[in-house]
Design a protein around this motif. Sequence first.
Motif, PDB file in Angstrom:
ATOM      1  N   VAL A   4      -0.818   3.638  -5.639  1.00 48.69           N
ATOM      2  CA  VAL A   4      -0.371   2.373  -5.041  1.00 48.69           C
ATOM      3  C   VAL A   4       0.207   2.712  -3.685  1.00 48.69           C
ATOM      4  O   VAL A   4       1.175   3.475  -3.582  1.00 48.69           O
ATOM      5  N   VAL A   5      -0.386   2.132  -2.633  1.00 49.64           N
ATOM      6  CA  VAL A   5      -0.035   2.558  -1.274  1.00 49.64           C
ATOM      7  C   VAL A   5      -0.110   1.376  -0.315  1.00 49.64           C
ATOM      8  O   VAL A   5      -1.076   0.611  -0.347  1.00 49.64           O
ATOM      9  N   ALA A  19      -3.806  -1.119  -4.846  1.00 49.85           N
ATOM     10  CA  ALA A  19      -3.732  -0.418  -6.132  1.00 49.85           C
ATOM     11  C   ALA A  19      -5.070   0.259  -6.415  1.00 49.85           C
ATOM     12  O   ALA A  19      -5.982  -0.339  -6.986  1.00 49.85           O
ATOM     13  N   PHE A  20      -5.177   1.518  -5.992  1.00 48.44           N
ATOM     14  CA  PHE A  20      -6.396   2.289  -6.187  1.00 48.44           C
ATOM     15  C   PHE A  20      -6.408   2.953  -7.573  1.00 48.44           C
ATOM     16  O   PHE A  20      -5.349   3.281  -8.125  1.00 48.44           O
ATOM     17  N   VAL A  21      -7.607   3.198  -8.073  1.00 44.54           N
ATOM     18  CA  VAL A  21      -7.818   4.028  -9.268  1.00 44.54           C
ATOM     19  C   VAL A  21      -8.804   5.122  -8.890  1.00 44.54           C
ATOM     20  O   VAL A  21      -9.844   4.851  -8.274  1.00 44.54           O
ATOM     21  N   ARG A  48     -10.904   3.464  -5.809  1.00 40.96           N
ATOM     22  CA  ARG A  48     -11.436   2.097  -5.802  1.00 40.96           C
ATOM     23  C   ARG A  48     -10.328   1.124  -6.184  1.00 40.96           C
ATOM     24  O   ARG A  48      -9.540   1.392  -7.091  1.00 40.96           O
ATOM     25  N   ALA A  49     -10.271  -0.005  -5.485  1.00 40.55           N
ATOM     26  CA  ALA A  49      -9.228  -1.002  -5.731  1.00 40.55           C
ATOM     27  C   ALA A  49      -9.825  -2.399  -5.758  1.00 40.55           C
ATOM     28  O   ALA A  49     -10.722  -2.719  -4.972  1.00 40.55           O
ATOM     29  N   GLN A  50      -9.299  -3.217  -6.642  1.00 39.14           N
ATOM     30  CA  GLN A  50      -9.659  -4.639  -6.681  1.00 39.14           C
ATOM     31  C   GLN A  50      -8.438  -5.529  -6.532  1.00 39.14           C
ATOM     32  O   GLN A  50      -8.539  -6.740  -6.673  1.00 39.14           O
ATOM     33  N   ASP A  51      -7.299  -4.920  -6.223  1.00 41.56           N
ATOM     34  CA  ASP A  51      -6.066  -5.686  -6.072  1.00 41.56           C
ATOM     35  C   ASP A  51      -5.297  -5.162  -4.867  1.00 41.56           C
ATOM     36  O   ASP A  51      -5.081  -3.954  -4.728  1.00 41.56           O
ATOM     37  N   SER A  52      -4.922  -6.071  -3.981  1.00 39.37           N
ATOM     38  CA  SER A  52      -4.062  -5.718  -2.849  1.00 39.37           C
ATOM     39  C   SER A  52      -3.140  -6.886  -2.577  1.00 39.37           C
ATOM     40  O   SER A  52      -3.514  -8.046  -2.765  1.00 39.37           O
ATOM     41  N   ILE A 111     -11.989  -2.678  -2.392  1.00 39.25           N
ATOM     42  CA  ILE A 111     -11.663  -1.690  -1.368  1.00 39.25           C
ATOM     43  C   ILE A 111     -11.952  -0.315  -1.951  1.00 39.25           C
ATOM     44  O   ILE A 111     -11.366   0.069  -2.970  1.00 39.25           O
ATOM     45  N   THR A 112     -12.870   0.413  -1.335  1.00 39.36           N
ATOM     46  CA  THR A 112     -13.242   1.733  -1.818  1.00 39.36           C
ATOM     47  C   THR A 112     -12.957   2.758  -0.738  1.00 39.36           C
ATOM     48  O   THR A 112     -13.312   2.554   0.425  1.00 39.36           O
TER      49      THR A 112
END
Length: 402
Positions: free
Chosen positions: A185-186, A198-200, A208-212, A373-374
Amino acid sequence: MIDDTEPDELRVSMVDAVLAAGHRLPPAVERALRAVPRHLFVPDAPLADAYANRSITIKPGPPGGRPASCISVPTVVAMMLAQLDPRPGERGLEIGAGTGYNAALLDHCVGTTGQVTTVDIHPDVTDHACRALAATGHDRVRVVTGDGAHGHPDNAPYDWIIVTVGPWDLPPAWSDQLAPGGRLVVPLTWRGQTRSVAFVKQDNSVLRAQDSRLCGFIPMIGDDQHGERVIALADDVALHHDPDQPFDPDRLRGVLDRPSTTVWSGASIVPMESTDLIWPLLTGLGPGTCRFAAAQAAVDAGLADPAFAYSSPALAEGDSLAYLTLRRPAPDTAERRFELGAIGHGPAGAHLAERLCAGIRAWDHDRTAQPVITAYPAGTPDDDLADGQIVDKQHTRLVITA
């Protein structure tokens, strides 16, 4: 003299206000916020201020500049911890120790079977954090003085990493020290806006993130931090953009003196309604998204009319630009709705205004939709990237897929 119950009552009110603001908290995060005494991490602040929805500086920066370190706004702390969802038994790394309050919350969440390490570049900040953590019973937290861009390999791999300062890029050490499937989380800045992402970590080390979520943080200092570029369009008006965007300052200066075109989208908002998801959506639709900023003096002089003076999304191309604006209702109108639109300047201004309005309409179709976001390592060939708009940083190739 402070009543012993007063901090507890203020803490209850603080958490209730976070929940009332619409933040959904994992049970462990809510318990931590209700248990950890925030005021003990800012002992020089008035008690009411310690639990107010505001940040508190613990280390000032240069005169006229931002603080070097502070305790973040409670709603932002809660938002990022909800994105992270720290769980019992996990090992985690925090970049930016601050007062130690966030590390204490994390320590409460991971429990005695977990481990939290926090890193900060300022020795006086880590000293403050150590004292506050010890005083509040969280001395299991490992506090390290060092450049957070390098992480802390001694305790890796981590189940999660949370960054509580504002980096320009994603240093390779963070991904390297994150376990497969781990969370990062950055608060990352691209195309003019800062969002808590929130990357995984995927199996191939891609993030990869689907939440910001919209946020703002003190910029990170240390190795490999390169900020955005600024073009002065006129007195008190500027365009903020990324280094990889090929904008020519000489072609854009004076653009506001060129003929303008205003386009209306048909989408509207009510007072205090958020439009923040328009911005990341625009970054996934085209390469020219940036930030338009005008001082109030420029707005009062009629030089510009942005929706939000200091920070409105814009599109720039060659010697033209368009920025977000609002059509305000007449004072005697019963329903207070503001129509969203765009003002374009320059030869392609009308075209850019139409493109910006197309992005507004896409947002209006689903106001909760977020782009994917990747983050790939720098040097990844284009053929190996997902489809979308590319943002090239020093260490990272971001792909925004709307």
